[in-house]
Design an enzyme around this catalytic site. Structure first.
Site, mmCIF file in Angstrom:
data_model
loop_
_atom_site.group_PDB
_atom_site.id
_atom_site.type_symbol
_atom_site.label_atom_id
_atom_site.label_comp_id
_atom_site.label_asym_id
_atom_site.label_seq_id
_atom_site.Cartn_x
_atom_site.Cartn_y
_atom_site.Cartn_z
ATOM 1 N N LYS A 1 101.955 66.912 54.723
ATOM 2 C CA LYS A 1 101.586 67.523 53.427
ATOM 3 C C LYS A 1 100.258 68.212 53.698
ATOM 4 O O LYS A 1 99.230 67.560 53.870
ATOM 5 C CB LYS A 1 101.457 66.429 52.356
ATOM 6 C CG LYS A 1 100.600 66.832 51.150
ATOM 7 C CD LYS A 1 101.224 67.927 50.309
ATOM 8 C CE LYS A 1 100.306 68.333 49.156
ATOM 9 N NZ LYS A 1 99.449 69.501 49.442
ATOM 10 N N SER B 1 88.624 64.628 51.608
ATOM 11 C CA SER B 1 87.373 64.230 50.955
ATOM 12 C C SER B 1 87.323 62.714 50.738
ATOM 13 O O SER B 1 88.348 62.031 50.826
ATOM 14 C CB SER B 1 87.275 64.930 49.605
ATOM 15 O OG SER B 1 88.304 64.430 48.767
ATOM 16 N N GLU C 1 90.079 59.960 57.645
ATOM 17 C CA GLU C 1 88.975 60.718 58.237
ATOM 18 C C GLU C 1 88.409 61.545 57.087
ATOM 19 O O GLU C 1 89.003 62.542 56.687
ATOM 20 C CB GLU C 1 89.527 61.580 59.382
ATOM 21 C CG GLU C 1 88.475 61.990 60.378
ATOM 22 C CD GLU C 1 87.774 63.263 59.981
ATOM 23 O OE1 GLU C 1 86.726 63.148 59.278
ATOM 24 O OE2 GLU C 1 88.240 64.340 60.339
ATOM 25 N N LEU C 2 87.271 61.096 56.546
ATOM 26 C CA LEU C 2 86.778 61.676 55.282
ATOM 27 C C LEU C 2 85.510 62.505 55.500
ATOM 28 O O LEU C 2 85.274 63.005 56.589
ATOM 29 C CB LEU C 2 86.572 60.535 54.278
ATOM 30 C CG LEU C 2 87.774 59.572 54.146
ATOM 31 C CD1 LEU C 2 87.481 58.441 53.188
ATOM 32 C CD2 LEU C 2 89.032 60.325 53.728
#
Ligand SMILES: O=CCCC(=O)O
Length: 451
Positions: free
Chosen positions: A153, A206, A227-228
């Site tokens: 996605k 985010s 993984e932000l």
């Protein structure tokens, strides 16, 4: 319905229909069905296909780079470099997957015991727009080589990139269903994660997206790698070699128009070198070629959308209202944000506290090294820190004080297929790349044999 727009020209690019729930069900079933044969394929056969992907990436690098330029404003030369890096990560796992996945013998109180690394099944990736190919490929290469199948996605603004990535795998000879792009809504994402077919999820995005996905994954007992965002500090000590490293320091902030989770967002500079640093930094920032991302000379292009640029503008304005000052730049024209340097930034300001996802360098003056390290770690994020100093041995003694996923000395924080990549605290958990990244989506199985 998804509509994409070129952020630099503001022209509409394309419209796409989201898939229905029935189509989604078919795609999930295909991924699951394909998993059964894909996992049984010899690793050598899987790696041959990944090597072919690497070849195609190199062949098509100009086309893919142009697509990123159109969809999110990335300067064309940086797009080409991104695709070359994708080829690198594919080559890396094609070469090392067999070794990483080999059974590991462990002596125990029995005839034979070892660890076997089995694929988990269908893995969902939710990926952002800032590195539309790289972030997908660094997930897909190890995940597929481990014998999983993958669903993507992607950010809706980079939908054509997502479609091309699926096509890339098919063109390389991957069987249908190994890698599928899904054009789905937010509600459908929740259904996908909740579906028994999907075993785990990888998100790059985010902090807010991380919290949402972690909650859905947790509720469904699904593994997640997150993984932000980041708020990396770049510490400049009094013995830093400014001549040698100025390009690196400036690029640490301005690469990809500042839209990188690992960019240097806060420059923490000791007072002894402050004026010299600032004067050299400004000269370098002023010299960037900015503007049209299709021009091969452009170094800082447009941001990925007007709303993203407006968000940066708001963070800067609030900081200026609280006493920060503009040293250079701070002009916005639609999605284009001029490379900007803001001085006198203090702890209470958005430019210090929040992740600023655009080409704005926040400068903080400190008295000494101790204060520099202390301020660097004064953030909820934990992706990485960098320090510039001539005394590498002394910097190495700080390693255990850095709670981030990475600590770079005299280099900008960057990702490399050979090294693990990921964060701590509000920057997420889990690792990508290297052997560690591959191990995230395998069943680490203990085998114990008596005879
Ligand atoms: O935004 C994340 C950084 C991507 C990378 O350079 O690997």
């Amino acid at each position: 319905m998804i509509t994409t727009k070129n952020p630099y020209t503001q022209k509409e690019l394309n419209t796409y229909h989201l898939i229905s729930d029935k189509e989604l069900k078919q795609k999930l079933e295909l991924a699951n069905e394909q998993f059964r044969s894909w996992k049984s394929l010899q690793i050598k056969d899987r790696t041959k296909l990944l090597s072919k992907v690497a070849e195609l990436l190199v062949e098509r690098k100009e086309t893919y780079a142009k697509l990123m330029t159109d969809e999110m404003g990335k300067p064309i030369t940086q797009g080409i470099a991104e695709i070359e890096k994708c080829a690198w990560v594919c080559g890396f796992y094609a070469k090392n997957a067999e070794n990483f996945l080999a059974d590991q013998l462990i002596e125990a109180d029995t005839y034979e015991s070892f660890i076997s690394y089995d694929p988990l099944g269908v893995i969902l990736a939710i990926m952002p727009w800032n590195y539309p190919f790289w972030q997908v490929m660094r997930f897909a290469a190890p995940t597929l080589m481990a014998g999983n199948t993958a669903l993507l996605k992607h950010a809706s603004s980079t939908t054509q990139c997502a479609i091309e990535i699926e096509k890339l795998f098919l063109d390389a000879g991957f069987p249908e269903g190994c890698f599928q792009t899904l054009l789905v809504s937010h509600q459908q994402i929740e259904d996908i994660i909740g579906n028994d077919i999907v075993k785990a999820v990888s998100l790059t995005g985010s902090e807010a997206a991380g919290r949402t996905i972690a909650e859905i994954a947790g509720k469904n007992l699904k593994k997640a790698v997150l993984e932000l965002g980041g708020n990396n500090a770049c510490i400049v000590l009094k013995d830093a070699d400014l001549e040698k490293y100025m390009d690196t320091m400036a690029w640490a902030r301005m690469q990809n128009a500042g839209q990188s989770c690992i960019a240097a967002k806060r420059f923490i500079v000791v007072e002894d070198i402050y004026h010299e640093f600032l004067s050299k930094f400004k000269t370098r920032i002023e010299s960037y070629v900015v503007g049209n991302p299709t021009d091969s000379k452009t170094e800082v292009g447009s941001m990925a959308s007007v709303s993203l640029a407006e968000e940066v503008e708001k963070q800067v304005k609030k900081s200026l209202d609280n006493g920060a000052t503009v040293l250079y730049g701070n002009q916005r024209d639609q999605a284009f944000y001029q490379p900007t340097i803001i001085e006198n930034v203090t702890k209470d300001m958005p430019l210090f506290r929040e992740e600023v996802f655009g080409p704005v360098a926040a400068i903080i003056k400190v008295k000494n090294e101790e204060e520099a390290y202390q301020l660097a770690s004064d953030t909820k994020f934990g992706l990485g820190s960098m320090v510039f100093t001539a005394d590498v041995d002394k910097a190495k003694r700080r390693i255990d004080q850095i709670a981030d996923g990475a600590f770079f000395i005299n280099e900008l924080v960057k990702s490399d297929p050979r090294l693990p990549f990921g964060g701590t605290n509000a920057s997420g958990y889990g690792r990508e790349l290297s052997k560690e990244g591959m191990m995230e989506f395998v069943n680490v199985k203990t085998v114990y044999i008596r005879k």
